[in-house]
Motif scaffolding. Structure first.
Motif, PDB file in Angstrom:
ATOM      1  N   TYR A   1      89.795  43.131  58.236  1.00 21.59           N
ATOM      2  CA  TYR A   1      88.620  43.292  59.104  1.00 21.59           C
ATOM      3  C   TYR A   1      87.477  43.957  58.341  1.00 21.59           C
ATOM      4  O   TYR A   1      87.665  45.018  57.744  1.00 21.59           O
ATOM      5  CB  TYR A   1      88.971  44.129  60.326  1.00 21.59           C
ATOM      6  CG  TYR A   1      89.684  43.343  61.399  1.00 21.59           C
ATOM      7  CD1 TYR A   1      88.985  42.836  62.486  1.00 21.59           C
ATOM      8  CD2 TYR A   1      91.051  43.108  61.332  1.00 21.59           C
ATOM      9  CE1 TYR A   1      89.627  42.112  63.487  1.00 21.59           C
ATOM     10  CE2 TYR A   1      91.705  42.385  62.322  1.00 21.59           C
ATOM     11  CZ  TYR A   1      90.982  41.892  63.393  1.00 21.59           C
ATOM     12  OH  TYR A   1      91.633  41.163  64.370  1.00 21.59           O
ATOM     13  N   PRO A   2      86.266  43.375  58.388  1.00 23.60           N
ATOM     14  CA  PRO A   2      85.125  43.918  57.647  1.00 23.60           C
ATOM     15  C   PRO A   2      84.416  45.065  58.375  1.00 23.60           C
ATOM     16  O   PRO A   2      83.454  45.637  57.862  1.00 23.60           O
ATOM     17  CB  PRO A   2      84.190  42.710  57.527  1.00 23.60           C
ATOM     18  CG  PRO A   2      84.479  41.908  58.750  1.00 23.60           C
ATOM     19  CD  PRO A   2      85.949  42.093  59.010  1.00 23.60           C
ATOM     20  N   GLY A   3      84.865  45.378  59.555  1.00 24.72           N
ATOM     21  CA  GLY A   3      84.322  46.476  60.360  1.00 24.72           C
ATOM     22  C   GLY A   3      85.376  46.878  61.367  1.00 24.72           C
ATOM     23  O   GLY A   3      86.488  46.337  61.368  1.00 24.72           O
ATOM     24  N   ASN A   4      85.038  47.804  62.218  1.00 23.22           N
ATOM     25  CA  ASN A   4      85.959  48.288  63.246  1.00 23.22           C
ATOM     26  C   ASN A   4      85.810  47.406  64.482  1.00 23.22           C
ATOM     27  O   ASN A   4      84.759  47.395  65.122  1.00 23.22           O
ATOM     28  CB  ASN A   4      85.636  49.743  63.577  1.00 23.22           C
ATOM     29  CG  ASN A   4      85.758  50.625  62.352  1.00 23.22           C
ATOM     30  OD1 ASN A   4      86.853  50.981  61.950  1.00 23.22           O
ATOM     31  ND2 ASN A   4      84.632  50.952  61.729  1.00 23.22           N
ATOM     32  N   TYR A   5      86.879  46.665  64.808  1.00 21.88           N
ATOM     33  CA  TYR A   5      86.821  45.694  65.897  1.00 21.88           C
ATOM     34  C   TYR A   5      87.332  46.330  67.178  1.00 21.88           C
ATOM     35  O   TYR A   5      88.316  47.068  67.179  1.00 21.88           O
ATOM     36  CB  TYR A   5      87.676  44.479  65.542  1.00 21.88           C
ATOM     37  CG  TYR A   5      87.559  43.347  66.524  1.00 21.88           C
ATOM     38  CD1 TYR A   5      86.464  42.489  66.489  1.00 21.88           C
ATOM     39  CD2 TYR A   5      88.521  43.138  67.489  1.00 21.88           C
ATOM     40  CE1 TYR A   5      86.340  41.438  67.392  1.00 21.88           C
ATOM     41  CE2 TYR A   5      88.420  42.094  68.394  1.00 21.88           C
ATOM     42  CZ  TYR A   5      87.322  41.254  68.344  1.00 21.88           C
ATOM     43  OH  TYR A   5      87.208  40.228  69.240  1.00 21.88           O
ATOM     44  N   GLY A   6      86.647  46.028  68.270  1.00 22.93           N
ATOM     45  CA  GLY A   6      87.080  46.559  69.557  1.00 22.93           C
ATOM     46  C   GLY A   6      86.335  45.899  70.700  1.00 22.93           C
ATOM     47  O   GLY A   6      85.981  44.727  70.619  1.00 22.93           O
TER      48      GLY A   6
ATOM     49  N   ALA B   1      81.825  52.138  72.479  1.00 22.27           N
ATOM     50  CA  ALA B   1      82.754  51.117  71.996  1.00 22.27           C
ATOM     51  C   ALA B   1      84.137  51.736  71.877  1.00 22.27           C
ATOM     52  O   ALA B   1      84.274  52.904  71.491  1.00 22.27           O
ATOM     53  CB  ALA B   1      82.305  50.582  70.641  1.00 22.27           C
ATOM     54  N   VAL B   2      85.153  50.958  72.215  1.00 15.27           N
ATOM     55  CA  VAL B   2      86.547  51.371  72.051  1.00 15.27           C
ATOM     56  C   VAL B   2      87.094  50.601  70.850  1.00 15.27           C
ATOM     57  O   VAL B   2      87.052  49.377  70.831  1.00 15.27           O
ATOM     58  CB  VAL B   2      87.380  51.062  73.310  1.00 15.27           C
ATOM     59  CG1 VAL B   2      88.851  51.416  73.082  1.00 15.27           C
ATOM     60  CG2 VAL B   2      86.823  51.789  74.522  1.00 15.27           C
ATOM     61  N   ILE B   3      87.616  51.325  69.869  1.00 13.71           N
ATOM     62  CA  ILE B   3      88.124  50.684  68.649  1.00 13.71           C
ATOM     63  C   ILE B   3      89.577  50.270  68.858  1.00 13.71           C
ATOM     64  O   ILE B   3      90.414  51.065  69.273  1.00 13.71           O
ATOM     65  CB  ILE B   3      88.006  51.631  67.430  1.00 13.71           C
ATOM     66  CG1 ILE B   3      86.562  52.094  67.242  1.00 13.71           C
ATOM     67  CG2 ILE B   3      88.548  50.957  66.175  1.00 13.71           C
ATOM     68  CD1 ILE B   3      85.528  51.006  67.116  1.00 13.71           C
ATOM     69  N   GLU B   4      89.848  48.996  68.532  1.00  9.14           N
ATOM     70  CA  GLU B   4      91.216  48.491  68.560  1.00  9.14           C
ATOM     71  C   GLU B   4      91.752  48.385  67.134  1.00  9.14           C
ATOM     72  O   GLU B   4      92.768  48.991  66.804  1.00  9.14           O
ATOM     73  CB  GLU B   4      91.261  47.117  69.238  1.00  9.14           C
ATOM     74  CG  GLU B   4      90.940  47.171  70.721  1.00  9.14           C
ATOM     75  CD  GLU B   4      90.847  45.798  71.340  1.00  9.14           C
ATOM     76  OE1 GLU B   4      91.675  45.512  72.230  1.00  9.14           O
ATOM     77  OE2 GLU B   4      89.957  45.010  70.951  1.00  9.14           O
ATOM     78  N   THR B   5      91.093  47.597  66.288  1.00  9.40           N
ATOM     79  CA  THR B   5      91.542  47.392  64.910  1.00  9.40           C
ATOM     80  C   THR B   5      90.576  48.067  63.950  1.00  9.40           C
ATOM     81  O   THR B   5      89.389  47.734  63.926  1.00  9.40           O
ATOM     82  CB  THR B   5      91.629  45.888  64.576  1.00  9.40           C
ATOM     83  OG1 THR B   5      92.471  45.237  65.538  1.00  9.40           O
ATOM     84  CG2 THR B   5      92.190  45.678  63.188  1.00  9.40           C
ATOM     85  N   PRO B   6      91.054  49.032  63.155  1.00  9.85           N
ATOM     86  CA  PRO B   6      90.168  49.718  62.213  1.00  9.85           C
ATOM     87  C   PRO B   6      89.680  48.817  61.079  1.00  9.85           C
ATOM     88  O   PRO B   6      90.351  47.854  60.707  1.00  9.85           O
ATOM     89  CB  PRO B   6      91.059  50.837  61.641  1.00  9.85           C
ATOM     90  CG  PRO B   6      92.198  50.973  62.585  1.00  9.85           C
ATOM     91  CD  PRO B   6      92.406  49.607  63.175  1.00  9.85           C
ATOM     92  N   ALA B   7      88.528  49.140  60.542  1.00 12.63           N
ATOM     93  CA  ALA B   7      87.998  48.433  59.371  1.00 12.63           C
ATOM     94  C   ALA B   7      89.013  48.511  58.238  1.00 12.63           C
ATOM     95  O   ALA B   7      89.666  49.532  58.040  1.00 12.63           O
ATOM     96  CB  ALA B   7      86.676  49.065  58.933  1.00 12.63           C
ATOM     97  N   GLY B   8      89.159  47.411  57.503  1.00  9.32           N
ATOM     98  CA  GLY B   8      90.063  47.379  56.362  1.00  9.32           C
ATOM     99  C   GLY B   8      91.499  47.051  56.700  1.00  9.32           C
ATOM    100  O   GLY B   8      92.341  46.936  55.816  1.00  9.32           O
ATOM    101  N   SER B   9      91.805  46.851  57.978  1.00  6.68           N
ATOM    102  CA  SER B   9      93.176  46.548  58.379  1.00  6.68           C
ATOM    103  C   SER B   9      93.402  45.042  58.423  1.00  6.68           C
ATOM    104  O   SER B   9      92.511  44.274  58.765  1.00  6.68           O
ATOM    105  CB  SER B   9      93.469  47.144  59.753  1.00  6.68           C
ATOM    106  OG  SER B   9      94.788  46.816  60.150  1.00  6.68           O
ATOM    107  N   SER B  10      94.621  44.623  58.097  1.00  2.84           N
ATOM    108  CA  SER B  10      95.024  43.222  58.236  1.00  2.84           C
ATOM    109  C   SER B  10      95.928  43.035  59.448  1.00  2.84           C
ATOM    110  O   SER B  10      96.334  41.928  59.752  1.00  2.84           O
ATOM    111  CB  SER B  10      95.759  42.747  56.984  1.00  2.84           C
ATOM    112  OG  SER B  10      94.869  42.681  55.907  1.00  2.84           O
TER     113      SER B  10
END
Length: 196
Positions: free
Chosen positions: A76-81, A38-47
């Motif tokens: 974000y409740p998790g790391n989105y990508g 998985a490639v992470i775009e938006t880290p968990a906890g970021s708005s």
């Protein structure tokens, strides 16, 4: 050194810099050991919504009316990508994934295990699958679920939270919940959207 020579050197340096950048969208879907990546775009906890720009091969803040897009909801409740070397829809975006783990920075490539698929529908009528994953390394997991059954039995609230978050994090009525699918369905979705 003349201005033309200086400009030429700068152009060559810039081209070399861009050619050395990692093309995250074209990384292998699986490692040599058949572990999903998985490639992470938006880290968990970021708005702040971050996305990978296919043209510049960089991670940029999404824009809304020329300004950085900031969620007007919970972070974000998790790391989105996305899953690399997959392509969904007309915009060539990779298959979405949410990695349930502590904060992972944008641009990180991490090995994951698919445990579920959250099926959503956009207001356009397009289906929007999100592959729910956990880190492959047990020491990096915040929950111990490694399949849909254990997620459902041991962490039913996680499913409820993710379902509600995805339905409400953007404009009202723009996303509808369709249903949950297991890890086998997730694997089929990944295979379905892999680039040939």
């Amino acid at each position: 050194m003349t201005r033309i020579a200086s400009a030429s050197l700068l152009l060559v340096f810039t081209l070399l810099l861009y050619s050395c950048q990692t093309d995250y969208a074209s990384l292998p879907t699986y490692t040599g050991a058949r572990q999903l990546q998985a490639v992470i775009e938006t880290p968990a906890g970021s708005s702040h919504a971050v996305k990978y720009d296919l043209k510049t091969k960089t991670f940029i803040n999404e824009k809304l009316a020329g300004q950085d897009k900031i969620l007007q909801f919970l972070p974000y409740p998790g790391n989105y990508g996305f899953i690399p070397s997959t392509e969904v829809g007309a915009n060539s975006r990779g298959l979405s994934t949410l990695v349930l783990a502590e904060r992972i920075e944008s641009g990180t490539v991490t090995e994951v295990i698919p445990i579920a698929t959250l099926m959503l529908e956009k207001s356009s009528g397009d289906l929007y699958p999100v592959i729910i994953t956990v880190p492959a390394r047990p020491s990096e997991r915040t929950i111990k679920a490694t399949n849909f059954k254990s997620l459902s039995i041991e962490y039913p609230a996680v499913k409820q939270i993710l379902q509600q978050w995805f339905v409400h994090y953007t404009h009202p009525n723009s996303i509808k919940f369709v249903g949950w699918k297991d890890e086998h369905f997730a694997e089929k979705e990944i295979q379905r959207w892999m680039k040939l």
